[in-house]
Motif scaffolding. Structure first.
Motif, mmCIF file in Angstrom:
data_model
loop_
_atom_site.group_PDB
_atom_site.id
_atom_site.type_symbol
_atom_site.label_atom_id
_atom_site.label_comp_id
_atom_site.label_asym_id
_atom_site.label_seq_id
_atom_site.Cartn_x
_atom_site.Cartn_y
_atom_site.Cartn_z
ATOM 1 N N ALA A 296 -12.208 -10.024 -14.217
ATOM 2 C CA ALA A 296 -11.070 -10.175 -13.383
ATOM 3 C C ALA A 296 -10.641 -8.820 -13.321
ATOM 4 O O ALA A 296 -10.605 -8.026 -14.392
ATOM 5 N N SER A 297 -10.398 -8.374 -12.197
ATOM 6 C CA SER A 297 -9.746 -6.781 -11.955
ATOM 7 C C SER A 297 -8.725 -6.785 -11.245
ATOM 8 O O SER A 297 -8.195 -7.597 -10.207
ATOM 9 N N LEU A 298 -7.972 -5.340 -11.369
ATOM 10 C CA LEU A 298 -7.087 -5.172 -10.336
ATOM 11 C C LEU A 298 -7.606 -4.062 -9.485
ATOM 12 O O LEU A 298 -8.498 -3.483 -9.825
ATOM 13 N N SER A 299 -7.085 -3.914 -8.069
ATOM 14 C CA SER A 299 -7.756 -3.151 -7.171
ATOM 15 C C SER A 299 -6.504 -2.372 -6.413
ATOM 16 O O SER A 299 -5.389 -2.749 -6.084
ATOM 17 N N LEU A 300 -7.096 -1.171 -5.935
ATOM 18 C CA LEU A 300 -6.533 -0.443 -5.020
ATOM 19 C C LEU A 300 -7.464 -0.064 -3.731
ATOM 20 O O LEU A 300 -8.276 0.739 -4.138
ATOM 21 N N GLU A 301 -6.871 -0.331 -2.535
ATOM 22 C CA GLU A 301 -7.656 -0.246 -1.267
ATOM 23 C C GLU A 301 -7.093 0.409 -0.423
ATOM 24 O O GLU A 301 -6.366 0.091 0.587
ATOM 25 N N PRO A 302 -7.262 1.883 0.009
ATOM 26 C CA PRO A 302 -6.929 2.371 1.096
ATOM 27 C C PRO A 302 -7.821 2.105 2.330
ATOM 28 O O PRO A 302 -8.998 1.652 2.029
ATOM 29 N N TRP A 303 -7.051 2.362 3.541
ATOM 30 C CA TRP A 303 -8.197 2.116 4.598
ATOM 31 C C TRP A 303 -7.489 2.732 5.716
ATOM 32 O O TRP A 303 -6.586 3.336 5.725
ATOM 33 N N TRP A 304 -8.205 3.048 6.882
ATOM 34 C CA TRP A 304 -7.760 3.781 8.168
ATOM 35 C C TRP A 304 -8.737 3.121 9.349
ATOM 36 O O TRP A 304 -9.696 2.476 9.213
ATOM 37 N N ILE A 305 -8.192 3.644 10.440
ATOM 38 C CA ILE A 305 -8.908 3.116 11.902
ATOM 39 C C ILE A 305 -9.633 4.385 12.271
ATOM 40 O O ILE A 305 -9.051 5.481 12.023
ATOM 41 N N THR A 306 -10.583 4.039 13.066
ATOM 42 C CA THR A 306 -11.358 5.171 13.873
ATOM 43 C C THR A 306 -11.470 4.619 15.140
ATOM 44 O O THR A 306 -11.758 3.553 15.559
ATOM 45 N N HIS A 307 -11.718 5.764 16.121
ATOM 46 C CA HIS A 307 -12.127 5.480 17.446
ATOM 47 C C HIS A 307 -13.022 6.548 17.747
ATOM 48 O O HIS A 307 -12.868 7.751 17.884
ATOM 49 N N HIS A 308 -14.260 5.969 18.298
ATOM 50 C CA HIS A 308 -15.478 6.763 18.640
ATOM 51 C C HIS A 308 -15.656 7.608 17.393
ATOM 52 O O HIS A 308 -15.912 8.942 17.531
ATOM 53 N N SER A 309 -15.540 6.964 16.329
ATOM 54 C CA SER A 309 -15.963 7.567 14.805
ATOM 55 C C SER A 309 -15.188 9.015 14.508
ATOM 56 O O SER A 309 -15.455 9.640 13.461
ATOM 57 N N ARG A 310 -13.872 8.805 15.113
ATOM 58 C CA ARG A 310 -12.779 9.995 14.784
ATOM 59 C C ARG A 310 -11.433 9.072 14.277
ATOM 60 O O ARG A 310 -11.277 8.110 14.679
ATOM 61 N N ARG A 311 -10.991 9.421 13.277
ATOM 62 C CA ARG A 311 -9.873 8.547 12.519
ATOM 63 C C ARG A 311 -8.620 9.084 13.520
ATOM 64 O O ARG A 311 -8.312 9.992 14.135
ATOM 65 N N VAL A 312 -8.009 8.011 13.880
ATOM 66 C CA VAL A 312 -6.961 7.926 14.601
ATOM 67 C C VAL A 312 -5.505 7.667 13.894
ATOM 68 O O VAL A 312 -5.358 7.117 12.766
ATOM 69 N N ALA A 313 -4.600 8.149 14.510
ATOM 70 C CA ALA A 313 -2.962 8.080 14.158
ATOM 71 C C ALA A 313 -2.698 6.486 14.417
ATOM 72 O O ALA A 313 -2.856 6.004 15.477
ATOM 73 N N LEU A 314 -1.962 6.049 13.319
ATOM 74 C CA LEU A 314 -1.658 4.268 13.608
ATOM 75 C C LEU A 314 0.039 4.402 14.262
ATOM 76 O O LEU A 314 0.760 5.387 13.988
ATOM 77 N N GLY A 315 0.276 3.464 14.862
ATOM 78 C CA GLY A 315 1.311 3.100 15.573
ATOM 79 C C GLY A 315 2.651 3.136 14.557
ATOM 80 O O GLY A 315 2.337 2.817 13.189
ATOM 81 N N GLU A 316 3.766 3.073 15.105
ATOM 82 C CA GLU A 316 4.929 3.052 14.342
ATOM 83 C C GLU A 316 5.091 1.502 13.379
ATOM 84 O O GLU A 316 5.656 1.311 12.559
ATOM 85 N N SER A 317 4.614 0.430 14.187
ATOM 86 C CA SER A 317 4.483 -0.709 13.752
ATOM 87 C C SER A 317 3.559 -1.201 12.663
ATOM 88 O O SER A 317 3.721 -2.168 12.007
ATOM 89 N N THR A 318 2.763 -0.284 12.518
ATOM 90 C CA THR A 318 1.617 -0.408 11.378
ATOM 91 C C THR A 318 2.006 0.422 10.377
ATOM 92 O O THR A 318 1.889 1.795 10.350
ATOM 93 N N VAL A 319 2.182 -0.119 8.941
ATOM 94 C CA VAL A 319 2.395 0.688 7.747
ATOM 95 C C VAL A 319 1.035 1.047 7.272
ATOM 96 O O VAL A 319 0.346 0.336 6.799
ATOM 97 N N PRO A 320 0.880 2.400 7.062
ATOM 98 C CA PRO A 320 -0.672 2.966 6.663
ATOM 99 C C PRO A 320 -0.552 2.875 5.146
ATOM 100 O O PRO A 320 -0.832 4.180 4.658
ATOM 101 N N ALA A 321 -0.136 1.975 4.472
ATOM 102 C CA ALA A 321 -0.249 1.880 3.142
ATOM 103 C C ALA A 321 -1.379 1.241 2.325
ATOM 104 O O ALA A 321 -1.883 0.202 3.045
#
Length: 394
Positions: A296-321
């Protein structure tokens, strides 16, 4: 009449013939001496554990013997690769061998006691070869039996096997019930077991070990938004204790792609990348070649979005936490070799952002990705033992 009377008087005056009595053999009047040598075990502890199980026989170590009765019994115990091997040489040169699972001096003493009892009951067959006890090297030459080797190799600490002429047929004397060694208790009897495979751990492998596992497989979302959520791999490091506990840490990378139609009916390709770090505790179970781990474990998981293999900025409605949560994992494996095992894993995880919601990524009005919530993963795991510490003898 007078002659008959004289003859009768002579017969009565003659002394009565003495009734012959059979004296018990010297070997039956006393318990034999056990000369012990151990390899891979504490000799003093082995001798101490063997004395209450020897039936009254004197137990001495080979290194403490200056001279010895040629009728002694030599016992050699060797532990190697998780296995005990006991060799017994009797005073007449017969050799007996029995193997059993590895253990401490008490386990070795139980195996010796059951083996000596089996030899006394003629329940164990000797080897075709004969051998001379190493303790006879310190005895005077006059004490060496004729059917023993007279020239032991002093440079060889092992057994000197000879092939003597066929011994004469000797009828053994009847045993003396008063001087017979008591049979060992039922809990001291050790049944002979087949030698374990050298490439696999024993039935109870209790070594402190550090293992590295490589796992991979698909990931499925259960709630919310059921469906496939990509796939990836994970590296896990486990520290397994000598008792059924373990500490585990893992690093997992998951990827997922999606195609959405944008302006002017143009297809846009997006990607979701997730990297999870986990840390936890668990328990393990080993039965011969089968091993089961539950953690049994605790986890921390960062995530991000890419567009054509490049990281993109998220909109205001999405919390990048990052996603915070926990998981339970069950991994049954089969030991392939001493350092490698192969098996499956199943994992149930629950995670959310600090606001308590799962992640939903939209492109226009269409939802292209979901992450978090309740997720199920399974796949194949290859585990390699990087380091292990032998158990303490006791």
């Amino acid at each position: 009449m007078t002659q008959a009377a004289l003859l009768l008087a002579a017969l009565l005056a003659a002394p009565a013939p003495a009734t012959p009595t059979l004296a018990p053999p010297a070997a039956a009047l006393r318990a034999p001496t056990l000369v012990v040598r151990a390899r891979g075990l504490d000799e003093r502890a082995l001798a101490g554990a063997l004395r209450p199980r020897s039936g009254g026989a004197e137990v001495v170590l080979l290194r403490d013997v200056a001279s010895v009765d040629p009728d002694h019994t030599f016992v050699e115990v060797e532990q190697q690769a998780g296995e005990l091997a006991v060799t017994v040489i009797l005073g007449d040169g017969r050799v007996f061998v029995r193997r059993g699972p590895g253990g401490g001096p008490r386990d070795a003493a139980r195996l010796c006691a059951s083996m000596l009892a089996a030899i006394a009951d003629d329940a164990l067959a000797p080897l075709p070869e004969r051998a001379a006890s190493p303790a006879l090297a310190a005895a005077p030459s006059g004490q060496v039996p004729e059917d023993m080797s007279q020239e032991p190799d002093a440079a060889d600490a092992g057994l000197t096997v000879t092939t003597p002429p066929a011994p004469p047929q000797v009828v053994p004397p009847p045993p003396d019930p008063e001087n017979m060694s008591p049979a060992p208790a039922a809990e001291d009897l050790v049944e002979p077991t087949p030698a374990p495979v050298a490439a696999s751990p024993g039935q109870e492998d209790r070594r402190l070990a550090l293992t590295v596992g490589l796992a991979g497989g698909p990931l499925f979302g259960l709630r919310p938004d059921p469906g496939v959520r990509g796939g990836g791999g994970e590296v896990r490091v486990d520290l397994r204790g000598s008792r059924p506990w373990l500490v585990t840490a893992g690093l997992r990378a998951i990827g997922q792609t999606a195609v959405s139609t944008g302006l002017q009916s143009r297809e846009e390709r997006f990607g979701l990348a997730r990297v999870r770090v986990s840390f936890g505790v668990g328990a393990w179970l080993v039965r011969r070649r089968f091993e089961l781990r539950a953690t049994a474990s605790l986890s921390l998981e960062p995530w991000w979005i890419t567009h054509h293999s490049r990281r993109v900025a998220l909109g205001e409605s999405t919390v990048p936490a990052p996603l915070l949560g926990g998981l339970v994992r069950i991994t049954p494996t089969f030991v392939v070799s001493q350092r490698m095992s192969l098996g499956l894993f199943a994992e149930l995880a629950a995670s959310a952002t600090p606001t308590g919601n799962a992640v939903r990524v939209r492109f226009g009005d269409a939802r292209i990705f979901s992450a978090g919530g309740i997720e199920l993963g399974f796949g194949i795991e290859l585990r390699v033992r990087a380091w292990s510490k032998p158990p303490k003898q006791g």
